[in-house]
Design a protein around this motif. Sequence first.
Motif, PDB file in Angstrom:
ATOM      1  N   GLU A  50     -30.645   8.435  65.807  1.00 29.75           N
ATOM      2  CA  GLU A  50     -31.153   7.074  65.759  1.00 29.75           C
ATOM      3  C   GLU A  50     -31.502   6.767  64.306  1.00 29.75           C
ATOM      4  OE1 GLU A  50     -34.889   4.295  67.306  1.00 29.75           O
ATOM      5  OE2 GLU A  50     -34.704   6.379  67.982  1.00 29.75           O
ATOM      6  N   VAL A  51     -30.761   5.852  63.700  1.00 28.30           N
ATOM      7  CA  VAL A  51     -31.029   5.478  62.310  1.00 28.30           C
ATOM      8  C   VAL A  51     -32.165   4.467  62.305  1.00 28.30           C
ATOM      9  CG1 VAL A  51     -30.097   4.500  60.191  1.00 28.30           C
ATOM     10  CG2 VAL A  51     -28.647   5.944  61.648  1.00 28.30           C
ATOM     11  N   VAL A  52     -33.339   4.899  61.851  1.00 29.18           N
ATOM     12  CA  VAL A  52     -34.535   4.065  61.945  1.00 29.18           C
ATOM     13  C   VAL A  52     -34.703   3.158  60.737  1.00 29.18           C
ATOM     14  CG1 VAL A  52     -35.769   5.600  63.506  1.00 29.18           C
ATOM     15  CG2 VAL A  52     -35.924   5.980  61.028  1.00 29.18           C
ATOM     16  N   ALA A  53     -33.953   3.420  59.661  1.00 26.64           N
ATOM     17  CA  ALA A  53     -33.988   2.544  58.491  1.00 26.64           C
ATOM     18  C   ALA A  53     -32.749   2.796  57.651  1.00 26.64           C
ATOM     19  CB  ALA A  53     -35.248   2.785  57.662  1.00 26.64           C
ATOM     20  N   ALA A  54     -32.192   1.723  57.083  1.00 25.61           N
ATOM     21  CA  ALA A  54     -31.065   1.825  56.163  1.00 25.61           C
ATOM     22  C   ALA A  54     -31.405   0.963  54.954  1.00 25.61           C
ATOM     23  CB  ALA A  54     -29.772   1.352  56.820  1.00 25.61           C
ATOM     24  N   VAL A  55     -31.579   1.596  53.802  1.00 27.60           N
ATOM     25  CA  VAL A  55     -32.090   0.898  52.623  1.00 27.60           C
ATOM     26  C   VAL A  55     -31.149   1.088  51.446  1.00 27.60           C
ATOM     27  CG1 VAL A  55     -34.469   1.134  53.411  1.00 27.60           C
ATOM     28  CG2 VAL A  55     -33.488   2.892  51.910  1.00 27.60           C
ATOM     29  N   GLY A  56     -31.359   0.298  50.379  1.00 24.49           N
ATOM     30  CA  GLY A  56     -30.446   0.313  49.248  1.00 24.49           C
ATOM     31  C   GLY A  56     -31.042   0.759  47.945  1.00 24.49           C
ATOM     32  N   ASP A  57     -32.271   1.292  47.960  1.00 26.16           N
ATOM     33  CA  ASP A  57     -32.877   1.780  46.717  1.00 26.16           C
ATOM     34  C   ASP A  57     -33.813   2.947  47.024  1.00 26.16           C
ATOM     35  OD1 ASP A  57     -35.922   0.756  46.649  1.00 26.16           O
ATOM     36  OD2 ASP A  57     -34.669  -0.774  47.599  1.00 26.16           O
ATOM     37  N   GLY A  58     -34.092   3.730  45.989  1.00 26.60           N
ATOM     38  CA  GLY A  58     -34.885   4.927  46.172  1.00 26.60           C
ATOM     39  C   GLY A  58     -36.334   4.669  46.527  1.00 26.60           C
ATOM     40  N   GLU A  59     -36.892   3.603  45.993  1.00 22.61           N
ATOM     41  CA  GLU A  59     -38.291   3.297  46.281  1.00 22.61           C
ATOM     42  C   GLU A  59     -38.490   3.003  47.759  1.00 22.61           C
ATOM     43  OE1 GLU A  59     -42.052   3.485  45.196  1.00 22.61           O
ATOM     44  OE2 GLU A  59     -40.418   3.674  43.743  1.00 22.61           O
ATOM     45  N   SER A  60     -37.565   2.225  48.338  1.00 24.80           N
ATOM     46  CA  SER A  60     -37.637   1.928  49.772  1.00 24.80           C
ATOM     47  C   SER A  60     -37.422   3.185  50.598  1.00 24.80           C
ATOM     48  CB  SER A  60     -36.588   0.875  50.152  1.00 24.80           C
ATOM     49  OG  SER A  60     -36.828  -0.343  49.503  1.00 24.80           O
ATOM     50  N   ALA A  61     -36.551   4.072  50.107  1.00 24.43           N
ATOM     51  CA  ALA A  61     -36.304   5.327  50.828  1.00 24.43           C
ATOM     52  C   ALA A  61     -37.584   6.144  50.943  1.00 24.43           C
ATOM     53  CB  ALA A  61     -35.220   6.136  50.118  1.00 24.43           C
ATOM     54  N   VAL A  62     -38.333   6.229  49.855  1.00 22.45           N
ATOM     55  CA  VAL A  62     -39.575   7.000  49.874  1.00 22.45           C
ATOM     56  C   VAL A  62     -40.594   6.363  50.811  1.00 22.45           C
ATOM     57  CG1 VAL A  62     -41.537   7.797  48.490  1.00 22.45           C
ATOM     58  CG2 VAL A  62     -39.217   7.907  47.548  1.00 22.45           C
ATOM     59  N   SER A  63     -40.767   5.042  50.695  1.00 22.03           N
ATOM     60  CA  SER A  63     -41.791   4.374  51.518  1.00 22.03           C
ATOM     61  C   SER A  63     -41.441   4.431  52.998  1.00 22.03           C
ATOM     62  CB  SER A  63     -41.979   2.919  51.063  1.00 22.03           C
ATOM     63  OG  SER A  63     -40.817   2.154  51.269  1.00 22.03           O
ATOM     64  N   LYS A  64     -40.159   4.249  53.331  1.00 20.58           N
ATOM     65  CA  LYS A  64     -39.750   4.301  54.746  1.00 20.58           C
ATOM     66  C   LYS A  64     -39.858   5.732  55.293  1.00 20.58           C
ATOM     67  CE  LYS A  64     -38.762   0.093  55.972  1.00 20.58           C
ATOM     68  NZ  LYS A  64     -39.540  -0.558  57.044  1.00 20.58           N
ATOM     69  N   THR A  65     -39.543   6.721  54.462  1.00 22.47           N
ATOM     70  CA  THR A  65     -39.678   8.107  54.901  1.00 22.47           C
ATOM     71  C   THR A  65     -41.138   8.439  55.161  1.00 22.47           C
ATOM     72  OG1 THR A  65     -37.709   8.755  53.657  1.00 22.47           O
ATOM     73  CG2 THR A  65     -39.210  10.510  54.308  1.00 22.47           C
ATOM     74  N   ARG A  66     -41.999   7.975  54.278  1.00 20.26           N
ATOM     75  CA  ARG A  66     -43.435   8.224  54.454  1.00 20.26           C
ATOM     76  C   ARG A  66     -43.952   7.525  55.722  1.00 20.26           C
ATOM     77  NH1 ARG A  66     -44.955   7.324  49.542  1.00 20.26           N
ATOM     78  NH2 ARG A  66     -45.135   9.520  48.999  1.00 20.26           N
ATOM     79  N   GLU A  67     -43.438   6.337  55.994  1.00 20.74           N
ATOM     80  CA  GLU A  67     -43.892   5.571  57.159  1.00 20.74           C
ATOM     81  C   GLU A  67     -43.339   6.124  58.467  1.00 20.74           C
ATOM     82  OE1 GLU A  67     -43.066   1.123  59.122  1.00 20.74           O
ATOM     83  OE2 GLU A  67     -42.493   1.542  57.040  1.00 20.74           O
ATOM     84  N   LEU A  68     -42.056   6.499  58.485  1.00 21.04           N
ATOM     85  CA  LEU A  68     -41.367   6.795  59.748  1.00 21.04           C
ATOM     86  C   LEU A  68     -41.181   8.281  60.018  1.00 21.04           C
ATOM     87  CD1 LEU A  68     -38.659   3.992  59.422  1.00 21.04           C
ATOM     88  CD2 LEU A  68     -40.708   3.940  60.846  1.00 21.04           C
ATOM     89  N   ARG A  69     -41.317   9.126  58.992  1.00 21.20           N
ATOM     90  CA  ARG A  69     -41.185  10.575  59.141  1.00 21.20           C
ATOM     91  C   ARG A  69     -39.941  10.956  59.959  1.00 21.20           C
ATOM     92  NH1 ARG A  69     -45.775  13.334  57.360  1.00 21.20           N
ATOM     93  NH2 ARG A  69     -44.420  15.156  57.561  1.00 21.20           N
ATOM     94  N   PRO A  70     -38.745  10.663  59.444  1.00 22.81           N
ATOM     95  CA  PRO A  70     -37.517  10.959  60.192  1.00 22.81           C
ATOM     96  C   PRO A  70     -37.208  12.445  60.207  1.00 22.81           C
ATOM     97  CG  PRO A  70     -36.978  10.256  57.980  1.00 22.81           C
ATOM     98  CD  PRO A  70     -38.469  10.107  58.107  1.00 22.81           C
ATOM     99  N   ASP A  71     -36.238  12.817  61.027  1.00 21.75           N
ATOM    100  CA  ASP A  71     -35.776  14.204  61.073  1.00 21.75           C
ATOM    101  C   ASP A  71     -34.896  14.547  59.885  1.00 21.75           C
ATOM    102  OD1 ASP A  71     -36.882  15.157  63.650  1.00 21.75           O
ATOM    103  OD2 ASP A  71     -35.678  13.521  64.455  1.00 21.75           O
ATOM    104  N   ALA A  72     -34.288  13.521  59.253  1.00 18.70           N
ATOM    105  CA  ALA A  72     -33.435  13.755  58.084  1.00 18.70           C
ATOM    106  C   ALA A  72     -33.320  12.468  57.276  1.00 18.70           C
ATOM    107  CB  ALA A  72     -32.049  14.233  58.505  1.00 18.70           C
ATOM    108  N   VAL A  73     -33.093  12.648  55.970  1.00 20.58           N
ATOM    109  CA  VAL A  73     -32.826  11.523  55.068  1.00 20.58           C
ATOM    110  C   VAL A  73     -31.496  11.792  54.374  1.00 20.58           C
ATOM    111  CG1 VAL A  73     -33.603  10.216  53.052  1.00 20.58           C
ATOM    112  CG2 VAL A  73     -35.287  11.142  54.659  1.00 20.58           C
ATOM    113  N   VAL A  74     -30.592  10.828  54.455  1.00 22.22           N
ATOM    114  CA  VAL A  74     -29.313  10.911  53.754  1.00 22.22           C
ATOM    115  C   VAL A  74     -29.385   9.923  52.597  1.00 22.22           C
ATOM    116  CG1 VAL A  74     -26.820  10.641  53.916  1.00 22.22           C
ATOM    117  CG2 VAL A  74     -28.101  11.530  55.875  1.00 22.22           C
ATOM    118  N   MET A  75     -29.271  10.421  51.363  1.00 25.15           N
ATOM    119  CA  MET A  75     -29.594   9.580  50.212  1.00 25.15           C
ATOM    120  C   MET A  75     -28.619   9.775  49.059  1.00 25.15           C
ATOM    121  SD  MET A  75     -33.322   8.962  48.578  1.00 25.15           S
ATOM    122  CE  MET A  75     -33.769  10.705  48.605  1.00 25.15           C
ATOM    123  N   ASP A  76     -28.172   8.668  48.493  1.00 29.89           N
ATOM    124  CA  ASP A  76     -27.293   8.707  47.335  1.00 29.89           C
ATOM    125  C   ASP A  76     -28.093   9.071  46.090  1.00 29.89           C
ATOM    126  OD1 ASP A  76     -24.912   8.445  45.960  1.00 29.89           O
ATOM    127  OD2 ASP A  76     -25.238   6.333  45.519  1.00 29.89           O
TER     128      ASP A  76
END
Length: 216
Positions: A50-76
């Motif tokens: 279940e993809v709980v967030a799809a973002v286009g910048d690193g700052e959003s990736a960090v904040s969404k990871t901190r908020e949602l605590r996913p099982d994995a992060v795939v990041m460019d």
Amino acid sequence: MTDENDSLPDDQQDLSLPEEEQRRRTAIVAEDESLIRMDIVETLTEAGFEVVAAVGDGESAVSKTRELRPDAVVMDVKMPQTDGVTAAERIGEDNLAPVVMLTAFSQAELVERARDAGAMAYVVKPFTPADLLPAIEIAISRYQQITQLESEIADLGERFETRKRVDRAKGLLQTNMGLSEPEAFRWIQKTSMDRRLTMREVADAVVDQLGGSSKD
């Protein structure tokens, strides 16, 4: 209302699975190129995430990871505002989730930077689902192993040394017993519990028996 299990063969219906196994694993995708981001989301969704967030910048990736605590992060690696390596470092410092880095560059230096930043695996572009999905599984497995090890040890220096020793013991078990990396870790973990030893003590014993002195 139709029961989803009606369409499954009898031997595939397992209503007794633990709740944890029934839960869909979650993921966050961070990629500034929208078409690639959509492809990754589709790949993960088809693989059962279940993809709980799809973002286009690193700052959003960090904040969404901190908020949602996913099982994995795939990041460019290369993204606006905060690049992927820096974002992975921040995610790793807070022990939020395993990170799989995506890069168009295969240079050893970049791979080393990503690993030092806390990335558990990386995939070089262009990639296929057959490249990405195993990397995610490896990242999740390694993250779980590290989390388990760190729960045993409070001192940061001891954690690092223990991780090194357990990694060496896993390699010896893979070579000598034909185990996969997760199987080797589970063997160390189970032996630790059965014999009431720390995983570092078990790792030392494995290295002593299969690979010489653990101080090498």
